[in-house]
Design a protein around this motif. Structure first.
Motif, PDB file in Angstrom:
ATOM      1  N   ARG A   6       0.835  -1.201   0.000  1.00 43.79           N
ATOM      2  CA  ARG A   6       0.000   0.000   0.000  1.00 43.79           C
ATOM      3  C   ARG A   6       0.870   1.253   0.000  1.00 43.79           C
ATOM      4  NH1 ARG A   6      -4.802   0.782  -1.230  1.00 43.79           N
ATOM      5  NH2 ARG A   6      -5.129   2.269   0.413  1.00 43.79           N
ATOM      6  N   ARG A   7       2.047   1.149   0.569  1.00 42.51           N
ATOM      7  CA  ARG A   7       2.914   2.317   0.640  1.00 42.51           C
ATOM      8  C   ARG A   7       3.969   2.179  -0.439  1.00 42.51           C
ATOM      9  NH1 ARG A   7       4.078   6.482   3.816  1.00 42.51           N
ATOM     10  NH2 ARG A   7       6.228   7.039   4.260  1.00 42.51           N
ATOM     11  N   GLN A   8       3.725   2.833  -1.551  1.00 44.87           N
ATOM     12  CA  GLN A   8       4.670   2.788  -2.658  1.00 44.87           C
ATOM     13  C   GLN A   8       5.666   3.921  -2.474  1.00 44.87           C
ATOM     14  OE1 GLN A   8       2.107   3.205  -5.977  1.00 44.87           O
ATOM     15  NE2 GLN A   8       1.234   1.177  -5.754  1.00 44.87           N
ATOM     16  N   GLN A   9       6.885   3.569  -2.338  1.00 45.98           N
ATOM     17  CA  GLN A   9       7.927   4.547  -2.063  1.00 45.98           C
ATOM     18  C   GLN A   9       8.490   5.087  -3.362  1.00 45.98           C
ATOM     19  OE1 GLN A   9       8.872   4.723   1.295  1.00 45.98           O
ATOM     20  NE2 GLN A   9      10.639   6.025   1.245  1.00 45.98           N
ATOM     21  N   ALA A  10       8.520   6.401  -3.489  1.00 45.25           N
ATOM     22  CA  ALA A  10       9.216   7.002  -4.614  1.00 45.25           C
ATOM     23  C   ALA A  10      10.690   6.724  -4.395  1.00 45.25           C
ATOM     24  CB  ALA A  10       8.936   8.497  -4.667  1.00 45.25           C
ATOM     25  N   PRO A  11      11.446   6.463  -5.457  1.00 50.87           N
ATOM     26  CA  PRO A  11      12.848   6.075  -5.283  1.00 50.87           C
ATOM     27  C   PRO A  11      13.623   7.096  -4.458  1.00 50.87           C
ATOM     28  CG  PRO A  11      12.188   5.907  -7.582  1.00 50.87           C
ATOM     29  CD  PRO A  11      11.067   6.539  -6.838  1.00 50.87           C
ATOM     30  N   GLY A  12      14.006   6.707  -3.243  1.00 48.76           N
ATOM     31  CA  GLY A  12      14.839   7.552  -2.407  1.00 48.76           C
ATOM     32  C   GLY A  12      14.114   8.654  -1.671  1.00 48.76           C
ATOM     33  N   CYS A  13      12.806   8.811  -1.822  1.00 47.11           N
ATOM     34  CA  CYS A  13      12.089   9.899  -1.149  1.00 47.11           C
ATOM     35  C   CYS A  13      11.391   9.369   0.099  1.00 47.11           C
ATOM     36  CB  CYS A  13      11.072  10.546  -2.081  1.00 47.11           C
ATOM     37  SG  CYS A  13      11.858  11.420  -3.447  1.00 47.11           S
ATOM     38  N   PRO A  14      11.657   9.986   1.238  1.00 48.91           N
ATOM     39  CA  PRO A  14      11.099   9.494   2.497  1.00 48.91           C
ATOM     40  C   PRO A  14       9.570   9.574   2.587  1.00 48.91           C
ATOM     41  CG  PRO A  14      12.854  11.079   2.908  1.00 48.91           C
ATOM     42  CD  PRO A  14      12.606  11.069   1.446  1.00 48.91           C
ATOM     43  N   VAL A  15       8.943  10.569   1.983  1.00 50.38           N
ATOM     44  CA  VAL A  15       7.491  10.690   2.108  1.00 50.38           C
ATOM     45  C   VAL A  15       6.808   9.532   1.413  1.00 50.38           C
ATOM     46  CG1 VAL A  15       5.476  12.063   1.433  1.00 50.38           C
ATOM     47  CG2 VAL A  15       7.450  13.176   2.436  1.00 50.38           C
ATOM     48  N   GLY A  16       7.302   9.122   0.252  1.00 47.29           N
ATOM     49  CA  GLY A  16       6.738   7.990  -0.461  1.00 47.29           C
ATOM     50  C   GLY A  16       5.340   8.256  -0.976  1.00 47.29           C
ATOM     51  N   TYR A  17       4.512   7.234  -0.928  1.00 46.28           N
ATOM     52  CA  TYR A  17       3.162   7.306  -1.484  1.00 46.28           C
ATOM     53  C   TYR A  17       2.253   8.146  -0.591  1.00 46.28           C
ATOM     54  CZ  TYR A  17      -1.485   5.766  -2.851  1.00 46.28           C
ATOM     55  OH  TYR A  17      -2.788   5.730  -3.251  1.00 46.28           O
ATOM     56  N   LEU A  18       1.513   9.054  -1.203  1.00 40.99           N
ATOM     57  CA  LEU A  18       0.487   9.813  -0.496  1.00 40.99           C
ATOM     58  C   LEU A  18      -0.848   9.514  -1.154  1.00 40.99           C
ATOM     59  CD1 LEU A  18       2.164  13.319  -0.080  1.00 40.99           C
ATOM     60  CD2 LEU A  18       1.692  11.653   1.699  1.00 40.99           C
ATOM     61  N   GLN A  19      -1.874   9.283  -0.354  1.00 41.64           N
ATOM     62  CA  GLN A  19      -3.195   9.043  -0.915  1.00 41.64           C
ATOM     63  C   GLN A  19      -3.684  10.283  -1.648  1.00 41.64           C
ATOM     64  OE1 GLN A  19      -5.750   7.774   2.249  1.00 41.64           O
ATOM     65  NE2 GLN A  19      -4.991   5.682   2.168  1.00 41.64           N
ATOM     66  N   SER A  20      -4.529  10.061  -2.645  1.00 39.19           N
ATOM     67  CA  SER A  20      -5.007  11.168  -3.469  1.00 39.19           C
ATOM     68  C   SER A  20      -5.739  12.216  -2.634  1.00 39.19           C
ATOM     69  CB  SER A  20      -5.899  10.656  -4.598  1.00 39.19           C
ATOM     70  OG  SER A  20      -7.013   9.974  -4.071  1.00 39.19           O
ATOM     71  N   THR A  21      -6.465  11.792  -1.609  1.00 36.23           N
ATOM     72  CA  THR A  21      -7.187  12.742  -0.755  1.00 36.23           C
ATOM     73  C   THR A  21      -6.201  13.661  -0.043  1.00 36.23           C
ATOM     74  OG1 THR A  21      -8.889  11.075  -0.413  1.00 36.23           O
ATOM     75  CG2 THR A  21      -8.870  12.928   1.113  1.00 36.23           C
ATOM     76  N   GLU A  22      -5.130  13.088   0.474  1.00 39.77           N
ATOM     77  CA  GLU A  22      -4.104  13.880   1.154  1.00 39.77           C
ATOM     78  C   GLU A  22      -3.425  14.840   0.180  1.00 39.77           C
ATOM     79  OE1 GLU A  22      -1.443  15.074   4.315  1.00 39.77           O
ATOM     80  OE2 GLU A  22      -3.453  14.249   4.215  1.00 39.77           O
ATOM     81  N   LEU A  23      -3.113  14.345  -1.033  1.00 38.33           N
ATOM     82  CA  LEU A  23      -2.484  15.217  -2.035  1.00 38.33           C
ATOM     83  C   LEU A  23      -3.390  16.385  -2.397  1.00 38.33           C
ATOM     84  CD1 LEU A  23      -0.633  12.862  -4.530  1.00 38.33           C
ATOM     85  CD2 LEU A  23       0.332  14.753  -3.243  1.00 38.33           C
ATOM     86  N   ARG A  24      -4.685  16.107  -2.569  1.00 40.36           N
ATOM     87  CA  ARG A  24      -5.622  17.204  -2.904  1.00 40.36           C
ATOM     88  C   ARG A  24      -5.704  18.221  -1.773  1.00 40.36           C
ATOM     89  NH1 ARG A  24      -8.630  12.886  -5.264  1.00 40.36           N
ATOM     90  NH2 ARG A  24      -9.876  12.729  -3.381  1.00 40.36           N
ATOM     91  N   ARG A  25      -5.716  17.745  -0.525  1.00 38.20           N
ATOM     92  CA  ARG A  25      -5.759  18.662   0.618  1.00 38.20           C
ATOM     93  C   ARG A  25      -4.516  19.549   0.640  1.00 38.20           C
ATOM     94  NH1 ARG A  25      -3.744  19.080   5.432  1.00 38.20           N
ATOM     95  NH2 ARG A  25      -2.726  17.065   5.457  1.00 38.20           N
ATOM     96  N   LEU A  26      -3.350  18.952   0.425  1.00 43.36           N
ATOM     97  CA  LEU A  26      -2.107  19.730   0.392  1.00 43.36           C
ATOM     98  C   LEU A  26      -2.111  20.700  -0.786  1.00 43.36           C
ATOM     99  CD1 LEU A  26       0.403  16.900   1.321  1.00 43.36           C
ATOM    100  CD2 LEU A  26      -0.226  18.869   2.740  1.00 43.36           C
ATOM    101  N   ARG A  27      -2.704  20.314  -1.894  1.00 37.78           N
ATOM    102  CA  ARG A  27      -2.769  21.187  -3.069  1.00 37.78           C
ATOM    103  C   ARG A  27      -3.644  22.405  -2.774  1.00 37.78           C
ATOM    104  NH1 ARG A  27      -4.305  19.259  -9.198  1.00 37.78           N
ATOM    105  NH2 ARG A  27      -3.736  21.198 -10.193  1.00 37.78           N
ATOM    106  N   VAL A  28      -4.774  22.191  -2.128  1.00 36.08           N
ATOM    107  CA  VAL A  28      -5.664  23.311  -1.779  1.00 36.08           C
ATOM    108  C   VAL A  28      -4.942  24.267  -0.837  1.00 36.08           C
ATOM    109  CG1 VAL A  28      -7.768  23.896  -0.504  1.00 36.08           C
ATOM    110  CG2 VAL A  28      -7.809  22.068  -2.194  1.00 36.08           C
ATOM    111  N   GLN A  29      -4.171  23.738   0.088  1.00 40.68           N
ATOM    112  CA  GLN A  29      -3.444  24.558   1.054  1.00 40.68           C
ATOM    113  C   GLN A  29      -2.104  25.060   0.507  1.00 40.68           C
ATOM    114  OE1 GLN A  29      -3.070  21.827   4.326  1.00 40.68           O
ATOM    115  NE2 GLN A  29      -5.178  22.128   5.008  1.00 40.68           N
TER     116      GLN A  29
END
Length: 149
Positions: free
Chosen positions: A76-99
């Motif tokens: 479920r947690r897909q890690q971007a190569p070398g990036c600690p945050v890794g996978y973010l759910q679309s709902t979380e990404l949209r919330r961060l985008r609005v903010q």
């Protein structure tokens, strides 16, 4: 007429109708630059279209035990190569985008989704501008957000 005569007549009409449908041909031709399909030849360039008969029946499953089938497990947690945050759910990404908020360790794609494309790239820094004024600088190392100001 007796009832059995009507049944015989109905069965005969049905048989003639179905036999005519099963033997009907489909023709394709070009008229005024458009492709036309018809039930009789429609010009000099007529082609007969072969249609495979529809088959019914059989089993819908392909040997899979539907009652006990579980899809293969995926991380479920897909890690971007070398990036600690890794996978973010679309709902979380949209919330961060609005903010318009980012986090250290996000991938370049995640930051681009939240903030959009940078106005300029200066080395490791992405520079964002609005109405000619700089609104932020974001530094990436190895494809991950490291620092911003």
């Amino acid at each position: 007429m007796p009832l059995t005569s009507y049944k015989s007549l109905a069965v005969g009409l049905l048989a003639m109708t179905l036999s005519g449908l099963s033997q009907a041909a489909i023709y394709r031709c070009s008229q005024n630059g458009h492709t036309v399909f018809a039930d009789r030849p429609c010009g000099d360039n007529t082609e007969t279209v072969a249609v495979d008969p529809v088959t019914t029946g059989g089993r819908l499953d392909t040997g899979t035990d539907v009652e006990f089938y579980q899809p293969p497990e995926t991380s479920r947690r897909q890690q971007a190569p070398g990036c600690p945050v890794g996978y973010l759910q679309s709902t979380e990404l949209r919330r961060l985008r609005v903010q318009s908020r980012v986090r250290a360790g996000m991938s370049e794609d995640q930051v681009r989704y939240i903030l959009g494309d940078p106005a300029q790239r200066a080395g490791q820094w992405w520079v964002y501008r609005r109405k000619g004024e700089e609104t932020g600088r974001y530094r990436f190392r190895n494809g991950c957000l490291d620092k911003w100001r």
